[in-house]
Design a protein around this motif. Structure first.
Motif, mmCIF file in Angstrom:
data_model
loop_
_atom_site.group_PDB
_atom_site.id
_atom_site.type_symbol
_atom_site.label_atom_id
_atom_site.label_comp_id
_atom_site.label_asym_id
_atom_site.label_seq_id
_atom_site.Cartn_x
_atom_site.Cartn_y
_atom_site.Cartn_z
ATOM 1 N N LEU A 3 11.666 -13.716 -29.271
ATOM 2 C CA LEU A 3 11.482 -13.991 -27.851
ATOM 3 C C LEU A 3 10.106 -14.578 -27.577
ATOM 4 C CD1 LEU A 3 13.128 -10.814 -26.307
ATOM 5 C CD2 LEU A 3 14.024 -13.138 -26.268
ATOM 6 N N ALA A 4 9.114 -14.130 -28.338
ATOM 7 C CA ALA A 4 7.768 -14.681 -28.170
ATOM 8 C C ALA A 4 7.719 -16.137 -28.590
ATOM 9 C CB ALA A 4 6.766 -13.862 -28.984
ATOM 10 N N ALA A 5 8.529 -16.483 -29.588
ATOM 11 C CA ALA A 5 8.559 -17.863 -30.074
ATOM 12 C C ALA A 5 9.374 -18.766 -29.161
ATOM 13 C CB ALA A 5 9.119 -17.895 -31.494
ATOM 14 N N SER A 6 10.485 -18.236 -28.609
ATOM 15 C CA SER A 6 11.376 -19.053 -27.780
ATOM 16 C C SER A 6 11.998 -18.195 -26.701
ATOM 17 C CB SER A 6 12.474 -19.690 -28.639
ATOM 18 O OG SER A 6 13.427 -20.353 -27.846
ATOM 19 N N ALA A 7 11.717 -18.527 -25.472
ATOM 20 C CA ALA A 7 12.214 -17.737 -24.343
ATOM 21 C C ALA A 7 13.704 -17.934 -24.097
ATOM 22 C CB ALA A 7 11.436 -18.099 -23.082
ATOM 23 N N LYS A 8 14.333 -18.893 -24.777
ATOM 24 C CA LYS A 8 15.749 -19.134 -24.514
ATOM 25 C C LYS A 8 16.631 -17.988 -24.992
ATOM 26 C CE LYS A 8 17.421 -21.456 -28.683
ATOM 27 N NZ LYS A 8 18.224 -22.564 -29.206
ATOM 28 N N ALA A 9 16.111 -17.163 -25.918
ATOM 29 C CA ALA A 9 16.771 -15.924 -26.354
ATOM 30 C C ALA A 9 18.112 -16.144 -27.048
ATOM 31 C CB ALA A 9 16.950 -14.968 -25.175
ATOM 32 N N THR A 10 18.296 -17.326 -27.607
ATOM 33 C CA THR A 10 19.494 -17.578 -28.399
ATOM 34 C C THR A 10 19.087 -18.255 -29.705
ATOM 35 O OG1 THR A 10 19.858 -19.729 -27.328
ATOM 36 C CG2 THR A 10 21.003 -17.820 -26.397
ATOM 37 N N VAL A 11 19.922 -18.066 -30.717
ATOM 38 C CA VAL A 11 19.681 -18.698 -32.010
ATOM 39 C C VAL A 11 20.265 -20.114 -31.998
ATOM 40 C CG1 VAL A 11 19.634 -16.526 -33.266
ATOM 41 C CG2 VAL A 11 21.826 -17.691 -32.936
ATOM 42 N N PRO A 12 19.783 -20.973 -32.911
ATOM 43 C CA PRO A 12 18.740 -20.730 -33.908
ATOM 44 C C PRO A 12 17.342 -20.981 -33.347
ATOM 45 C CG PRO A 12 19.617 -22.929 -34.210
ATOM 46 C CD PRO A 12 20.396 -22.313 -33.061
ATOM 47 N N VAL A 13 16.372 -20.331 -33.967
ATOM 48 C CA VAL A 13 14.965 -20.588 -33.671
ATOM 49 C C VAL A 13 14.249 -20.732 -35.004
ATOM 50 C CG1 VAL A 13 12.836 -19.680 -32.689
ATOM 51 C CG2 VAL A 13 15.017 -19.307 -31.494
ATOM 52 N N LEU A 14 13.595 -21.877 -35.196
ATOM 53 C CA LEU A 14 12.842 -22.128 -36.426
ATOM 54 C C LEU A 14 11.357 -22.120 -36.085
ATOM 55 C CD1 LEU A 14 13.231 -22.908 -39.504
ATOM 56 C CD2 LEU A 14 12.814 -25.268 -38.765
ATOM 57 N N VAL A 15 10.605 -21.270 -36.776
ATOM 58 C CA VAL A 15 9.175 -21.141 -36.545
ATOM 59 C C VAL A 15 8.432 -21.737 -37.732
ATOM 60 C CG1 VAL A 15 7.271 -19.545 -36.111
ATOM 61 C CG2 VAL A 15 9.554 -19.057 -35.179
ATOM 62 N N LEU A 16 7.604 -22.726 -37.451
ATOM 63 C CA LEU A 16 6.831 -23.397 -38.491
ATOM 64 C C LEU A 16 5.379 -22.959 -38.393
ATOM 65 C CD1 LEU A 16 8.192 -27.018 -37.916
ATOM 66 C CD2 LEU A 16 9.126 -25.267 -39.429
ATOM 67 N N GLY A 17 4.847 -22.461 -39.469
ATOM 68 C CA GLY A 17 3.463 -21.995 -39.457
ATOM 69 C C GLY A 17 3.402 -20.506 -39.675
ATOM 70 N N ASP A 18 2.203 -19.967 -39.677
ATOM 71 C CA ASP A 18 1.995 -18.557 -39.966
ATOM 72 C C ASP A 18 2.151 -17.739 -38.694
ATOM 73 O OD1 ASP A 18 1.404 -16.121 -40.984
ATOM 74 O OD2 ASP A 18 -0.699 -16.544 -41.446
ATOM 75 N N ALA A 19 3.362 -17.239 -38.466
ATOM 76 C CA ALA A 19 3.609 -16.418 -37.278
ATOM 77 C C ALA A 19 3.520 -14.935 -37.592
ATOM 78 C CB ALA A 19 4.986 -16.733 -36.704
ATOM 79 N N ASP A 20 3.261 -14.591 -38.843
ATOM 80 C CA ASP A 20 3.240 -13.186 -39.228
ATOM 81 C C ASP A 20 1.934 -12.494 -38.860
ATOM 82 O OD1 ASP A 20 5.816 -13.110 -40.251
ATOM 83 O OD2 ASP A 20 5.177 -13.869 -42.196
ATOM 84 N N ASN A 21 0.947 -13.250 -38.391
ATOM 85 C CA ASN A 21 -0.315 -12.636 -38.005
ATOM 86 C C ASN A 21 -0.303 -12.135 -36.568
ATOM 87 O OD1 ASN A 21 -0.422 -14.946 -36.501
ATOM 88 N ND2 ASN A 21 -2.110 -15.895 -37.622
ATOM 89 N N GLY A 22 0.885 -12.241 -35.930
ATOM 90 C CA GLY A 22 1.021 -11.747 -34.567
ATOM 91 C C GLY A 22 0.609 -12.745 -33.511
ATOM 92 N N ARG A 23 0.157 -13.923 -33.910
ATOM 93 C CA ARG A 23 -0.249 -14.946 -32.951
ATOM 94 C C ARG A 23 0.575 -16.201 -33.179
ATOM 95 N NH1 ARG A 23 -6.574 -15.732 -33.351
ATOM 96 N NH2 ARG A 23 -6.093 -17.010 -31.494
ATOM 97 N N LEU A 24 0.717 -16.983 -32.123
ATOM 98 C CA LEU A 24 1.483 -18.222 -32.222
ATOM 99 C C LEU A 24 0.598 -19.448 -32.085
ATOM 100 C CD1 LEU A 24 4.675 -17.252 -30.192
ATOM 101 C CD2 LEU A 24 4.475 -17.500 -32.664
ATOM 102 N N ASP A 25 -0.726 -19.242 -32.182
ATOM 103 C CA ASP A 25 -1.644 -20.371 -32.118
ATOM 104 C C ASP A 25 -1.373 -21.321 -33.280
ATOM 105 O OD1 ASP A 25 -2.689 -19.012 -30.027
ATOM 106 O OD2 ASP A 25 -4.510 -18.350 -31.052
#
Length: 224
Positions: A44-66
């Motif tokens: 949900l933090a990555a995509s507010a649309k709340a439906t799949v699919p969502v692909l996250v590119l980059g290091d999102a495991d540090n808790g930040r989306l910067d």
């Protein structure tokens, strides 16, 4: 480089489409299987649309989306992956005419067929009188695919294109709504095409089932 993270649902046709693109591009990715009744806060933090699919590119495991890029449309995921690596030339990049044809048939699927398919599925479930009407609406697109397959083995030529895989999950659904009718319908070429697709080892990999990520916190590295 951190592998992309894909939030996915096993049988969602849009998620299947995204996985097909990633697998055919041989793009490694970490699968996080989700349940729509319990959507991860990270998704949900990555995509507010709340439906799949969502692909996250980059290091999102540090808790930040910067600095993290998110692609949350299935077609965009397919084209992102294949533009990075297209070993089968599914994009037909050397044929502008074929590219135009690919875009046209996918657009018709997405903007015409899918809405009719949803109504067809709904009316079948409730034995609605509109079932035949919506099936007829679906058949206008299906008949075009049948005609294409009478000339070539695939939708735009004698080898697969991205259009075949972008449309596959929805034709798979169409064939399941009324299986008895589908098996005797005047679409032998489409049945041949679908049977071939479903029997491919690649499709078996794409459709493998994994436990929900929230249950065990376990990701699965796929696409390699």
């Amino acid at each position: 480089m951190t592998d992309p993270i894909l939030y996915s649902l096993q049988n969602c046709p849009y998620a299947i489409r995204a996985r097909l693109g990633l697998f055919h591009a041989r793009q490694p990715f970490k699968l996080r299987a989700v349940v729509l009744k319990n959507i991860p806060t990270e998704m949900l933090a990555a995509s507010a649309k709340a439906t799949v699919p969502v692909l996250v590119l980059g290091d999102a495991d540090n808790g930040r989306l910067d600095g993290v890029k998110v692609i949350d449309e299935s077609l965009d995921i397919m084209f992102w992956a294949l533009k990075n690596n297209d070993p089968q030339n599914l994009l037909y990049s050397n044929s502008p005419k074929a590219v135009e044809d690919i875009q046209g048939v996918i657009a018709r699927n997405d903007h015409e067929f899918i809405a009719n398919l949803e109504n067809y599925k709904y009316s079948k479930r409730y034995h609605d009188f509109a079932q035949l009407y919506y099936r007829d609406q679906c058949e206008q697109f299906v008949a075009d695919l049948e005609q294409r397959l009478s000339k070539h083995d695939f939708f735009v030529g004698d080898r697969p294109s991205v259009a075949d895989y972008a449309i596959l999950p929805f034709i798979r659904q169409f064939a399941r709504v009324d299986r008895k009718w589908y098996l005797q319908a005047p679409y032998p070429n489409l049945r041949r095409w679908l049977d071939w697709q479903l029997q491919q080892p690649m499709f078996t990999k794409v459709m493998a089932k994994y436990p929900p990520w929230l249950n065990q916190g376990e990701e699965f590295l796929l696409g390699t």
